[in-house]
Design a protein around this motif. Sequence first.
Motif, mmCIF file in Angstrom:
data_model
loop_
_atom_site.group_PDB
_atom_site.id
_atom_site.type_symbol
_atom_site.label_atom_id
_atom_site.label_comp_id
_atom_site.label_asym_id
_atom_site.label_seq_id
_atom_site.Cartn_x
_atom_site.Cartn_y
_atom_site.Cartn_z
ATOM 1 N N GLN A 1 -6.829 -3.208 4.295
ATOM 2 C CA GLN A 1 -5.549 -2.563 5.053
ATOM 3 C C GLN A 1 -5.110 -2.974 6.156
ATOM 4 N N ASP B 1 11.469 6.042 -5.137
ATOM 5 C CA ASP B 1 10.723 5.562 -5.664
ATOM 6 C C ASP B 1 11.359 3.147 -5.229
ATOM 7 N N ASP C 1 0.807 -1.232 -0.324
ATOM 8 C CA ASP C 1 -0.161 0.101 0.269
ATOM 9 C C ASP C 1 0.386 1.440 0.300
ATOM 10 N N LEU C 2 1.281 2.011 -1.527
ATOM 11 C CA LEU C 2 2.323 2.710 -1.330
ATOM 12 C C LEU C 2 2.101 4.042 -0.899
ATOM 13 N N VAL C 3 0.787 4.251 -1.201
ATOM 14 C CA VAL C 3 0.717 5.648 -0.447
ATOM 15 C C VAL C 3 0.089 5.267 1.047
ATOM 16 N N SER C 4 -0.161 4.752 2.021
ATOM 17 C CA SER C 4 0.177 4.542 3.193
ATOM 18 C C SER C 4 1.550 4.625 3.378
ATOM 19 N N ARG D 1 6.972 7.397 3.423
ATOM 20 C CA ARG D 1 7.639 8.027 2.764
ATOM 21 C C ARG D 1 8.959 9.567 3.598
#
Length: 874
Positions: A405, A345, A332-335, A338
Amino acid sequence: MHPFTPKDLKHSLDRLKGPVRRTLWGMRAEVAVRALWPLMAVVLLALAAVMMGLHEVLPIEGLWAAVGLTVAGILWAVVYAARSWVRPTRVDAMLRLDESLPGRPITALMDDAAIGDGDAASMAVWRAHKRRMAERAAAAEAVPGDLRVSSRDPYALRYVAVLAFGMALIFGSVWRIGTVDDMARGGGDALANGPVWEGWAEPPRYTGKPTLYLADLDAGALDLPVGTLITLRLYGEVGALEVSESVSGRVAEADPEAPPQMSFDFRVNQGGTLAVDGPGGRAWDIAVIEDQAPEITILGAPEVSAMGEMRLPFAAKDDYGVEAGEAVITLDLVSVDRRYGLTVDPEPRPEITVPLPLPIAGDRAAFEENLIDDFSQHPWANLPVTVAMTALDAAEQAGQTAPTQMVLPGRRFFDPTAAAIIEMRRDILWSRTNLAQTAQVMRAVGYLPEDIFRSDTTALRLRRLIARLETHARYGLDPEIQDDIAQDMWDLALELEIGDLDDARERMQRAQERLNEAMKNGASDEEIAELMQELRRATEEYMQQLQREQAERQDGQQQGQQQQQGETMQMTQDDLQRMMDRIQELMEEGRMAEAEEALRELQEMMENMQVTEGQQGQGGQSPGEQAMEGLAETLREQQGLSDQAFRDLQEQFNPGAQAGESQGNEGRNGGQGRGQSHEGQQGQGEQDGQQQGEQGGGGEQRPGEGQGGTEQSLAERQQQLRDELSRQQGNLPGSGTPEGEAARDALDRAGEAMDQAEQSLREGDLPGAIDNQSQAMEALRDGMRSLGEAMNEQQQNQQPGQGTQESDRRAQQQDPLGRSQGTNGATGTDEQADLGANPSERARELLDEIRRRSGETERPELERDYLKRLLDRF
């Protein structure tokens, strides 16, 4: 002796009516089976031939020949039955029952004395004989009938008939029996020459439904699962019968030049009609039973063990059963937060696909299972992911859950250095562009290796790892080398977290540090429980190491010098166990600050500790002497309880008596009849208990010491004394000797008497309790006497100094389950079993492990005998 009268004879014969009746019925069944087996075989063979349709395919000549043979066989079987039938009587049953008994007592009961009627002595012997025979006859049981006819049927023709009839039931049709009547009335020619048809409806195998023979079904509504295979076969005149259907959904192209079709095969894909048009034809309205798609749901959040293993519960169901399933885990890259090494990336990675576990046995139509796996070494460990589960049925229909999730569970590292290395490992697996930054952070981590690492080997591994990272940061990194470096970093972090420790003290300190870090970092309950268990194991090993060191110290002067080197602390195993239980209780209640303080106190106490077990602090006592002293104290306590019970019995008859007024009643504590008074004043028994606690050094209070009658009832104190005796039995020396076994038997009797005394006290039966207590004291004296003999025998058989060495050596041993043996090296253990959060599941695991070890033939016979005794007990 009471004379054997005719009334006694009648009573004995009446008692035989039941066995005789059952024996008679068995004899009748035996006669029926032996006489009627040919008739039953002929009838079954004839029925099997008709149900299989043999009469429909035979020519008329063969059919009449078969009928003639069948009638002849039936007549012969009837004659055989008439000649073999012999009706058994009650007398025959009584004779068979009599033959099954020793001495034929029934015949003896019916006999009369031939001589000696006038001789009183002879008649007395005769009556005694008949009474003995009556006793034997009373034990008579019915004799079952012998239903075997193998001697009359050497070729097993009866089994052939049964087999043929069974095959006819499975593959034939009962309805064909009715066609025999049509043939008898002349309809056989029409049946043989006219058009006929056969048809079958075979549902898909995964539905578990049986195949239907369409010729046996009446016209009308018919429910069939989707995908059912319809097979039709037409016989007789071509074109006399036609088949029409609308259930397959296919469109047939008419070809006028093609010959009429005589066989049909198609599947039911939709509702519609099926008809066989012509003589004897039928039509059905078919409704399709739809095959529902499977359903699957995730039941809750994943459970994570301390080692990072995930347990994700799910439930699945299907109308005919789930055939397979899988879970797909996607990042779940959005969550994802970062930051740091995750700002770039990520490199593309395939989804994680894991097959779902299915029940090995049982119904798969509806079930609940757990997906168990360990993703600790995966690059997505401890990162947000989405999980979607899919279930498939036999028709390849799929049911899927909505993406859920969650954070992909992974192992947590509580050592700061290990946690930093794991984070850097995640960064290089996230993207190879993080190599240079990772190398810099790793070099900063290992700046002062002497302050971080416990060994030079670990520091050297880190330096080599940093050198590899810097080299590949300059010249590039292949995926294979990337995985190799990640594995090296994982191994290094594990070594820092768990360590490769051989010393028990260092292992214990390491476990304490990990638990302390876990409490500070907010670890989960499962992780706390696992780390607490690790601390318990490490502490036990450290205690055993201290015991071995103390046992090796033979010079008393060296011990005296060592005790003068600063302050030492004496603790028993029970004291240490209570402290760790207190720490775990505080953590479970969420009182982490108090738990950290208690753990710090435990660390300080373990820094300077001298281990004691039982009364070793008194010094110089052998195991036998300790056991004798303990039994003597138990005897004194039992005497005190008995005295108090006697005084209470006196007070029941003198209700107005005050403290000490009932003939020497000096208190209620029970120590030799002395102790606290009725008003709760401290007596001699409590003072003795305090003095003994100070001398023993263990701080452990025996049952009855220092506890007044106002605090505990007599029954509770009796129960405590019984528990103390059980503990002493586990530490009793002299195992394997006659004297030692005699002592154990005596103590077993004492324990039983104590249990009975406790029960009597709870029921208010003071006289009964006093009697049982007296028996317990007598058994205790016998046990002490036998134990003394065992000790004398052991001293005579041992060389000087051998007893102490043997005791020390046995104290170092462990039982087959890895527990240290009981005090004085006796069989058993003084340790309490730690069953964890789920005692039932832990107990089941222990029993399975005991069964597995008991079945390993390579283990010593002594160990396997011990394991089998455990299985017999539990």
